[in-house]
Motif scaffolding. Structure first.
Motif, PDB file in Angstrom:
ATOM      1  N   LEU A  10      45.146  56.525  34.412  1.00  0.00           N
ATOM      2  CA  LEU A  10      45.323  55.537  35.391  1.00  0.00           C
ATOM      3  C   LEU A  10      47.017  55.707  35.850  1.00  0.00           C
ATOM      4  O   LEU A  10      47.728  55.785  34.843  1.00  0.00           O
ATOM      5  CB  LEU A  10      45.215  53.939  34.666  1.00  0.00           C
ATOM      6  N   ASP A  11      47.064  55.754  37.287  1.00  0.00           N
ATOM      7  CA  ASP A  11      48.268  55.965  37.701  1.00  0.00           C
ATOM      8  C   ASP A  11      48.645  55.056  38.872  1.00  0.00           C
ATOM      9  O   ASP A  11      47.697  54.906  39.610  1.00  0.00           O
ATOM     10  CB  ASP A  11      48.612  57.356  38.170  1.00  0.00           C
ATOM     11  N   ILE A  12      49.809  54.501  38.860  1.00  0.00           N
ATOM     12  CA  ILE A  12      50.231  53.420  40.058  1.00  0.00           C
ATOM     13  C   ILE A  12      50.615  54.741  41.187  1.00  0.00           C
ATOM     14  O   ILE A  12      51.370  55.557  41.033  1.00  0.00           O
ATOM     15  CB  ILE A  12      51.491  52.776  39.624  1.00  0.00           C
ATOM     16  N   LEU A  13      49.900  54.366  42.460  1.00  0.00           N
ATOM     17  CA  LEU A  13      50.182  55.343  43.505  1.00  0.00           C
ATOM     18  C   LEU A  13      51.115  54.606  44.386  1.00  0.00           C
ATOM     19  O   LEU A  13      52.145  55.179  44.834  1.00  0.00           O
ATOM     20  CB  LEU A  13      48.849  55.637  44.041  1.00  0.00           C
ATOM     21  N   LEU A  14      50.890  53.235  44.826  1.00  0.00           N
ATOM     22  CA  LEU A  14      51.925  52.720  45.865  1.00  0.00           C
ATOM     23  C   LEU A  14      51.941  51.135  45.250  1.00  0.00           C
ATOM     24  O   LEU A  14      50.858  50.764  44.683  1.00  0.00           O
ATOM     25  CB  LEU A  14      51.018  52.684  47.170  1.00  0.00           C
ATOM     26  N   PRO A  60      56.689  55.492  45.207  1.00  0.00           N
ATOM     27  CA  PRO A  60      55.244  56.164  45.181  1.00  0.00           C
ATOM     28  C   PRO A  60      54.975  57.375  44.012  1.00  0.00           C
ATOM     29  O   PRO A  60      56.131  57.882  43.870  1.00  0.00           O
ATOM     30  CB  PRO A  60      54.867  56.599  46.822  1.00  0.00           C
ATOM     31  N   HIS A  61      53.922  57.502  43.971  1.00  0.00           N
ATOM     32  CA  HIS A  61      53.661  58.697  42.908  1.00  0.00           C
ATOM     33  C   HIS A  61      54.042  59.974  43.360  1.00  0.00           C
ATOM     34  O   HIS A  61      53.793  60.155  44.726  1.00  0.00           O
ATOM     35  CB  HIS A  61      52.051  58.676  42.505  1.00  0.00           C
ATOM     36  N   PRO A  62      54.941  60.706  42.691  1.00  0.00           N
ATOM     37  CA  PRO A  62      55.685  61.886  43.384  1.00  0.00           C
ATOM     38  C   PRO A  62      54.812  62.948  43.876  1.00  0.00           C
ATOM     39  O   PRO A  62      55.162  63.869  44.698  1.00  0.00           O
ATOM     40  CB  PRO A  62      56.697  62.312  42.540  1.00  0.00           C
ATOM     41  N   GLU A  63      53.550  63.234  43.411  1.00  0.00           N
ATOM     42  CA  GLU A  63      52.452  64.165  43.637  1.00  0.00           C
ATOM     43  C   GLU A  63      51.249  63.580  44.284  1.00  0.00           C
ATOM     44  O   GLU A  63      50.494  64.616  44.727  1.00  0.00           O
ATOM     45  CB  GLU A  63      52.170  64.874  42.249  1.00  0.00           C
ATOM     46  N   MET A  64      51.021  62.667  44.863  1.00  0.00           N
ATOM     47  CA  MET A  64      50.003  62.054  45.533  1.00  0.00           C
ATOM     48  C   MET A  64      49.568  62.838  46.665  1.00  0.00           C
ATOM     49  O   MET A  64      48.580  63.192  47.084  1.00  0.00           O
ATOM     50  CB  MET A  64      50.163  60.574  45.742  1.00  0.00           C
ATOM     51  N   GLN A  65      50.680  63.136  47.479  1.00  0.00           N
ATOM     52  CA  GLN A  65      50.523  63.959  48.765  1.00  0.00           C
ATOM     53  C   GLN A  65      49.892  65.325  48.510  1.00  0.00           C
ATOM     54  O   GLN A  65      49.523  65.928  49.505  1.00  0.00           O
ATOM     55  CB  GLN A  65      51.664  63.952  49.651  1.00  0.00           C
ATOM     56  N   ASN A  66      50.206  65.826  47.307  1.00  0.00           N
ATOM     57  CA  ASN A  66      49.556  67.274  47.149  1.00  0.00           C
ATOM     58  C   ASN A  66      48.232  67.154  46.300  1.00  0.00           C
ATOM     59  O   ASN A  66      47.858  68.335  45.990  1.00  0.00           O
ATOM     60  CB  ASN A  66      50.652  67.924  46.284  1.00  0.00           C
ATOM     61  N   ARG A  67      47.785  65.943  46.169  1.00  0.00           N
ATOM     62  CA  ARG A  67      46.379  66.079  45.371  1.00  0.00           C
ATOM     63  C   ARG A  67      45.387  65.330  46.376  1.00  0.00           C
ATOM     64  O   ARG A  67      45.485  64.331  46.234  1.00  0.00           O
ATOM     65  CB  ARG A  67      46.683  65.313  44.179  1.00  0.00           C
ATOM     66  N   LYS A  68      44.338  66.330  46.309  1.00  0.00           N
ATOM     67  CA  LYS A  68      43.088  65.829  47.188  1.00  0.00           C
ATOM     68  C   LYS A  68      42.350  64.785  46.696  1.00  0.00           C
ATOM     69  O   LYS A  68      41.867  63.876  47.146  1.00  0.00           O
ATOM     70  CB  LYS A  68      42.388  67.055  47.869  1.00  0.00           C
ATOM     71  N   LEU A 128      57.629  59.016  52.896  1.00  0.00           N
ATOM     72  CA  LEU A 128      57.097  60.132  53.837  1.00  0.00           C
ATOM     73  C   LEU A 128      56.882  59.687  55.186  1.00  0.00           C
ATOM     74  O   LEU A 128      56.677  60.517  56.222  1.00  0.00           O
ATOM     75  CB  LEU A 128      56.015  61.065  53.442  1.00  0.00           C
ATOM     76  N   LYS A 129      56.658  58.313  55.081  1.00  0.00           N
ATOM     77  CA  LYS A 129      56.512  57.495  56.614  1.00  0.00           C
ATOM     78  C   LYS A 129      55.237  58.208  57.510  1.00  0.00           C
ATOM     79  O   LYS A 129      55.105  58.274  58.450  1.00  0.00           O
ATOM     80  CB  LYS A 129      57.556  57.732  57.490  1.00  0.00           C
ATOM     81  N   LYS A 130      54.227  58.695  56.544  1.00  0.00           N
ATOM     82  CA  LYS A 130      53.017  58.995  57.121  1.00  0.00           C
ATOM     83  C   LYS A 130      51.854  58.005  56.472  1.00  0.00           C
ATOM     84  O   LYS A 130      51.829  57.641  55.290  1.00  0.00           O
ATOM     85  CB  LYS A 130      52.623  60.604  57.013  1.00  0.00           C
ATOM     86  N   THR A 131      50.666  57.906  57.273  1.00  0.00           N
ATOM     87  CA  THR A 131      49.549  57.317  56.665  1.00  0.00           C
ATOM     88  C   THR A 131      49.049  58.207  55.665  1.00  0.00           C
ATOM     89  O   THR A 131      48.930  59.347  55.715  1.00  0.00           O
ATOM     90  CB  THR A 131      48.414  56.630  57.479  1.00  0.00           C
ATOM     91  N   ILE A 132      48.142  57.461  54.820  1.00  0.00           N
ATOM     92  CA  ILE A 132      47.231  58.283  53.771  1.00  0.00           C
ATOM     93  C   ILE A 132      46.299  59.134  54.385  1.00  0.00           C
ATOM     94  O   ILE A 132      46.056  60.348  54.099  1.00  0.00           O
ATOM     95  CB  ILE A 132      46.504  57.005  52.964  1.00  0.00           C
ATOM     96  N   ALA A 133      45.850  58.544  55.753  1.00  0.00           N
ATOM     97  CA  ALA A 133      44.670  59.401  56.260  1.00  0.00           C
ATOM     98  C   ALA A 133      45.534  60.584  56.805  1.00  0.00           C
ATOM     99  O   ALA A 133      44.907  61.845  56.807  1.00  0.00           O
ATOM    100  CB  ALA A 133      44.077  58.699  57.683  1.00  0.00           C
TER     101      ALA A 133
END
Length: 382
Positions: free
Chosen positions: A99-103, A117-125, A143-148
């Motif tokens: 279990l990890d807190i993302l946002l 935010p979780h530091p690796e979330m943007q690198n994990r599909k 990062l100021k980008k949406t999750i999409a």
């Protein structure tokens, strides 16, 4: 009372009954952390960062009143209950539950034990795909980008497959659909304002809170009860009557759900304790002239706390003018409330002993309280 915040949490399992571990985790999040608002599809992916069994992954959105650090501790406890061990093998290993807190809304946290935010979330599909299901338009606060957008731009090309099974939202055993107007009462320090506020937040109820802080006679009363008792009780009665008349008239009690942290009848209860006999006689006549004009609650809840707990709560909340309240005074108030409740024949009344409960800091106690209140009575019209 803190307003609920939305926290997005990633769930993963690659050992044993993987789907069952995820479903149990969702149920435990509901019991310990907050209302589970949304659940993603479930995806199967290869182990990431080590050679191991394939994972099932999902994400949930939870509304919580707890801080991010408190949520983290609850997640660790839920992992431990599922048989997760973090000793000896580093971060990448087979696990019954992860279990990890993302946002945590737009919070940015960086401590020894927690990074949001979780530091690796943007690198994990395997994180971004389920997170997009429930929060595709959420913006990463750094990062100021949406999750999409992050999913579209990620360099992780790992194969990810949606499975047919879907996680279910935890079942609620309460709804409050049987009521449009509830009054919550209790002794000084019982927690009626906290509970009413929580109900209003969780069930979109209109909230009416007593304006006791604005009463100029209250501090004076605690210094000299005999001198200021009549002034205090009359001012309270006038203010409560005006507030309830004004506030309730704004709502359609056939459509709106209204909850108040007091009922005007408390005026008579306190007056009987504090006033002299002749003063009370006059007060009683005035009260009933005003009372008959007010809308009555469909359910009257009395939160009972024993005297020791009341004194602890009063000390904890730290209002200077309350610190000299004596146990005998609180006992007399409880006695008067219970006497009033026993005399009521046309009102639905529920007395709940919360002396051993902490519904603010323990969500299980809060859920148990909701179930106890909502279960005893049949729907309207029956």
């Amino acid at each position: 009372m803190n307003s609920p915040k939305l926290v997005h949490i990633a769930l993963g399992s690659n050992v044993g009954e993987r789907f069952l571990f995820l479903q149990n985790a969702v149920d435990r999040l509901f019991e310990e952390v907050g209302e589970v608002k949304d659940i993603s599809k479930v995806y199967e992916t290869p182990a990431w960062g080590f050679n191991g069994n394939s994972f099932l992954n999902a994400c949930v959105t939870v509304a919580t009143r707890f801080s991010s650090e408190e949520v983290l501790q609850k997640l660790l406890q839920i992992e431990t209950e599922a048989g997760r061990s973090r000793k000896g093998s580093g971060n990448y290993q087979n696990r019954t539950l992860d279990l990890d807190i993302l946002l945590f809304e737009d919070e940015v946290v960086e401590t020894k034990n927690l990074k949001i935010p979780h530091p690796e979330m943007q690198n994990r599909k395997f994180v971004l795909q389920p997170l997009q299901d429930i929060a595709g338009k959420e913006v990463h606060p750094l990062l100021k980008k949406t999750i999409a957008e992050l999913l579209e731009q990620t360099n992780d090309k790992t194969e990810i497959n949606q499975i047919s099974e879907e996680l279910k939202l935890p079942q609620k055993n309460y709804s409050f659909k049987n009521y449009n107007y509830i009054a919550v009462e209790g002794n000084i320090g019982a927690g009626k304002t906290s509970f009413s506020t929580m109900i209003s937040q969780d069930f979109n109820a209109k909230l009416i809170l007593e304006r006791f802080k604005d009463n100029p006679f209250l501090p004076k009363f605690y210094e000299d009860k005999e001198r200021y008792a009549f002034s205090l009780e009359m001012s309270f009665l006038a203010d409560r009557y005006q507030q309830l008349s004004d506030d309730i008239s704004q709502y359609d009690l056939f459509k709106d759900f209204v909850i108040s942290d007091y009922d005007v009848f408390k005026s008579l209860i306190f007056a009987k304790i504090t006033l002299q006999e002749d003063e009370y006689s006059l007060y009683n006549k005035l009260f009933h002239l005003m009372y008959k004009e007010l809308v009555k609650p469909e359910l009257y809840i009395y939160l009972y706390q024993n005297t020791d707990r009341l004194l602890e709560n009063i000390k904890k909340r730290g209002r200077d003018y309350e610190q000299n309240i004596q146990p005998e005074y609180l006992m007399e108030i409880n006695k008067s409330y219970l006497s009033f409740i026993k005399s009521q024949t046309g009102m639905k009344v529920q007395i709940i002993d919360i002396s051993n409960k902490d519904f603010v800091n323990n969500r299980k106690d809060y859920l148990a309280l909701l179930e106890e209140i909502d279960s005893p009575y049949p729907p309207k019209g029956e």
